[in-house]
Design a protein around this motif. Structure first.
Motif, mmCIF file in Angstrom:
data_model
loop_
_atom_site.group_PDB
_atom_site.id
_atom_site.type_symbol
_atom_site.label_atom_id
_atom_site.label_comp_id
_atom_site.label_asym_id
_atom_site.label_seq_id
_atom_site.Cartn_x
_atom_site.Cartn_y
_atom_site.Cartn_z
ATOM 1 N N THR A 8 67.687 36.145 32.296
ATOM 2 C CA THR A 8 66.822 35.976 31.125
ATOM 3 C C THR A 8 66.959 37.122 30.132
ATOM 4 O O THR A 8 66.576 36.987 28.971
ATOM 5 C CB THR A 8 65.344 35.839 31.546
ATOM 6 N N ARG B 76 60.722 34.661 26.780
ATOM 7 C CA ARG B 76 60.532 36.102 26.956
ATOM 8 C C ARG B 76 60.980 36.873 25.718
ATOM 9 O O ARG B 76 60.347 37.855 25.324
ATOM 10 C CB ARG B 76 61.320 36.585 28.176
ATOM 11 N N ASP C 214 63.159 30.023 29.722
ATOM 12 C CA ASP C 214 62.413 31.227 30.074
ATOM 13 C C ASP C 214 62.931 32.433 29.300
ATOM 14 O O ASP C 214 62.161 33.285 28.834
ATOM 15 C CB ASP C 214 62.523 31.474 31.576
ATOM 16 N N ALA D 189 59.460 40.569 25.772
ATOM 17 C CA ALA D 189 59.183 40.932 27.158
ATOM 18 C C ALA D 189 60.462 41.078 27.969
ATOM 19 O O ALA D 189 60.451 40.945 29.189
ATOM 20 C CB ALA D 189 58.281 39.870 27.803
ATOM 21 N N VAL D 190 61.585 41.360 27.299
ATOM 22 C CA VAL D 190 62.867 41.486 27.984
ATOM 23 C C VAL D 190 63.198 42.954 28.198
ATOM 24 O O VAL D 190 63.242 43.735 27.243
ATOM 25 C CB VAL D 190 63.998 40.811 27.174
ATOM 26 N N ASP E 240 65.433 37.913 36.246
ATOM 27 C CA ASP E 240 65.414 38.993 35.266
ATOM 28 C C ASP E 240 66.804 39.244 34.690
ATOM 29 O O ASP E 240 66.956 39.526 33.498
ATOM 30 C CB ASP E 240 64.881 40.272 35.903
#
Length: 372
Positions: free
Chosen positions: A274, A358, A354, A363-364, A271
């Motif tokens: 990314t 994202r 990835d 979706a970050v 997390d």
């Protein structure tokens, strides 16, 4: 010889050549890099240590105690900004500070439109600081007692306007052991230390937001964090802004004065990386090109060596050699971790892809805030 074999050999040769050049650059830079003194003289000017903190109650105690224990700075102030935490971060700061008058807790203002969280927090801290030197630190970094005096002394002795010591990266899980040492490897592989302080090349703009030391006048001249309020990679953008306004600076070895465990497990690591790696790839062409170069120089040689290729063995040996040299500088675990350099590079490629994926799916997120 078939066309495919000819192409494969050419790619392997190019990758091996790149691996050898990288190892040479790392070896040269390791001899030229600046190293903070383990026994600095006393610093008499006022130094402001500035720490943004958002929901850091689980780990901010030891870093605060390490700051309170600093020696060699006669006039030190420690400002910590609680950026709208919901976990009792301020209570932990007060307990760790033990009533030390040098420590002051600021309450963060709501995040304005157009700002990202960390630049906004750092801007508030800088506005409240009174030192001639500003030291921006993260809430997960622990410091040796002489760290601030060593960093400020190096800044002044080398006539720099800013410097960024790279802390030693503490790792636990296997995923951390694969990825975190790459930070030190990158620092020594992308810059030319012979003229890094004055260079404006991308590699020379490298900085680590965990620990940045900057002359207050140079910071103000650059516009500070207000000039990079929407920065995704705020440390590198700050370095770029400083150099664009005439400052001299460079990333330096910090493994002897600071340490940090950024992530507790692979999920946190994924997390963490990314959320920002996508910024490096403005389009798919850059992403594909970067991934191809990394695979050719760091992964393909090992695969070829396992099939008996002497050229592949040279490339693999060069990659491992670079990791050993950078690992010594960064105080990383060398055996057997350096031998896994191809796996580290493959993981990096996976995180690149990835992160871009994202980002395209919006979706970050980070610390409860969506990254737009």
């Amino acid at each position: 010889m078939t066309l495919g074999r000819v192409v494969g050999t050419a790619v392997l040769a190019a990758g091996t050549a790149r691996a050898v050049r990288t190892a040479y650059r790392i070896a040269r830079n390791s001899r030229l890099e600046h190293v903070p003194s383990p026994a600095p003289p006393t610093v008499t000017e006022r130094v402001s240590v500035l720490m943004p903190a958002r929901n850091e109650a689980h780990r901010i105690g030891p870093p605060i105690r390490s700051l309170v224990a600093q020696t060699g700075c006669e006039d030190l102030e420690i400002l910590v900004l609680d950026d709208n935490s919901t976990d009792g971060t301020s209570d932990v700061i007060r307990e760790a500070a033990g009533g030390d008058p040098c420590v002051r807790i600021l309450t963060g203002k709501p995040l304005p439109e157009g700002w990202r969280g960390k630049p906004h927090a750092c801007a508030q801290l800088a506005a409240a600081a009174t030192g001639s030197v500003l030291v921006f630190v993260d809430a997960d970094v622990e410091f040796e007692p002489h760290a601030m005096a060593s960093a400020v002394t190096l800044l002044r002795e080398k006539y720099l306007d800013y410097l960024s010591p790279f802390p030693r990266q503490i790792v636990g899980s296997f995923g951390e052991r694969l990825m975190q040492p790459v930070n030190g490897w990158v620092r020594l592989s992308v810059v030319d230390m012979r003229h890094a302080e004055d260079s404006h090349e991308p590699g020379s703009l490298l900085a680590n937001g965990q620990f940045i030391v900057v002359d207050a006048a140079a910071y103000k001249r650059s516009g500070g964090h207000e000039a990079i309020q929407d920065a995704m990679i705020d440390d590198v953008w700050l370095a770029a802004t400083l150099k664009a306004t005439g400052s001299r600076g460079v990333a330096v070895r910090g493994s002897g004065i600071a340490s940090c465990r950024m992530y507790e497990n692979f999920a946190e690591l994924r997390d963490g990386y990314t959320r920002w790696l996508w910024v490096l790839f403005p389009n798919n062409r850059v992403l594909v090109s970067t991934c191809a170069k990394v695979i050719a120089s760091d992964v393909l040689p090992l695969l070829a060596a396992l099939r008996g290729s002497k050229l592949g063995m040279i490339g693999y040996a060069a990659g491992v050699t670079g990791r050993v040299i950078s690992g010594i500088s960064s105080r990383d675990r060398l055996v057997p971790d350096a031998l896994f350099h191809p796996a580290s590079s493959a993981l990096s490629v996976g995180l690149y892809v990835d992160s871009v994926r994202r980002r395209k799916r919006d979706a970050v997120t980070w610390k409860g805030r969506a990254i737009a």
